[in-house]
Scaffold this motif. Sequence first.
Motif, PDB file in Angstrom:
ATOM      1  N   CYS A 324      38.343  43.649  41.377  1.00 13.97           N
ATOM      2  CA  CYS A 324      38.694  42.971  42.348  1.00 13.97           C
ATOM      3  C   CYS A 324      39.825  41.999  42.047  1.00 13.97           C
ATOM      4  N   GLY A 325      40.850  42.592  41.691  1.00 12.58           N
ATOM      5  CA  GLY A 325      42.360  41.946  41.311  1.00 12.58           C
ATOM      6  C   GLY A 325      42.803  41.482  42.513  1.00 12.58           C
ATOM      7  N   GLY A 326      42.726  42.270  43.498  1.00 17.41           N
ATOM      8  CA  GLY A 326      43.248  41.920  44.970  1.00 17.41           C
ATOM      9  C   GLY A 326      42.565  40.623  45.413  1.00 17.41           C
ATOM     10  N   THR A 327      41.175  40.629  45.431  1.00 20.15           N
ATOM     11  CA  THR A 327      40.693  39.206  45.686  1.00 20.15           C
ATOM     12  C   THR A 327      40.957  38.060  44.783  1.00 20.15           C
ATOM     13  N   LEU A 328      40.965  38.421  43.733  1.00 20.18           N
ATOM     14  CA  LEU A 328      41.525  37.244  42.840  1.00 20.18           C
ATOM     15  C   LEU A 328      42.768  36.746  42.973  1.00 20.18           C
ATOM     16  N   ALA A 329      43.909  37.593  42.944  1.00 19.60           N
ATOM     17  CA  ALA A 329      45.070  37.132  43.312  1.00 19.60           C
ATOM     18  C   ALA A 329      45.203  36.504  44.654  1.00 19.60           C
TER      19      ALA A 329
END
Length: 348
Positions: A324-329
Amino acid sequence: TQSKDLDHHFRGQAIVTFLDQPIDAPLKNRYDVGRRDIMRIIQTTDFQEMSRTAALLILNLLLNNPQAVIGLATGHTPKGLYREWVLARYSLGIAMNGLHFCHLDEYLGLGSDHPESMAAILRQQLIQPLGITPDRIHYMPGTAEDPEQACREYEALIAQLGGLDLQILGIGQNGHIAFNEPGTPFDQHAHVTTLSPSTRKANASAFSNKETPAQAMTLGPATIMGSRRILLMASGSSKATAIQNMLEGPLDENCPATLLRFHPNATLVLDREAAAKLSPATLQPAEYNHPIPLSVFAKTTPLLDSPQRILVCAPHPDDASISCGGTLARLKQEGHELLFISMTTGHR
Ligand code: PGA
């Protein structure tokens, strides 16, 4: 891989939405006419994972609301949660001294200093290990001269504290929540109740004479529904029928837990055995549970309305960044404060 990713999305979203699910969230009726199907169901493997998941949800809430008013349950079910909570208190250093704790139920005739009272159990399992001062824990007075009046006063106290932010619950084998036994009117507030034979039998092992008191004081279904959030846990095969009735049976005062299906912000954490009788359709995450994959690409809509402090726990670093890197970014770009915790043994 895909199901693993979905699993990550589901859990991540369950945790984020637990903080503040808007009351007018999109609804989807899945089971029967008129049902507001917005209860989140989180499946876990066993008692330990259930306890850790529940602790994670609660710690996330506490980071965002260090002044929360929390309603505590006793019994076998929340023991592991309290253990995890105490461990986190020391390992993460999350402040607990602004919280208020209320009490779900107490046996009639047992004062809070009685070693077999619910109060004593809470003190031993959570309150003392967390270092909570006595002015922050509000026990139900099981030895009050006029218990019905004491119940009304307890309701008034909760209101005075600003209402419950979170009520932690277990579920009885007969579908009771707190000591609201089958047949309790849904609109009842705190009251004195006579315990059913099955409840007395289930709780008897907690008493040195193996006899559960006959009556108790309890928050009512209406009080519980007044809490801003509900977290109900269930573990073991003895709870499977109650969980099935709660989620798949008709709304019925004879299964008090069915009322929780109408709560706007209720989360259910089940282990595999407690979930064993649920149909696959029930266990499928409701639409509301996984909007993240869509919202990641819908760049014009913020993920959360107001700035939040978010705790992200990942079993190891790549889980947070890949899954979920995109969401966290994006959460970071939108001005939220993120704290990451990942675990690694360091040998790879
Ligand atoms: P238990 O009880 O956690 O001891 O199973 C739950 C309940 O009766 O609500």
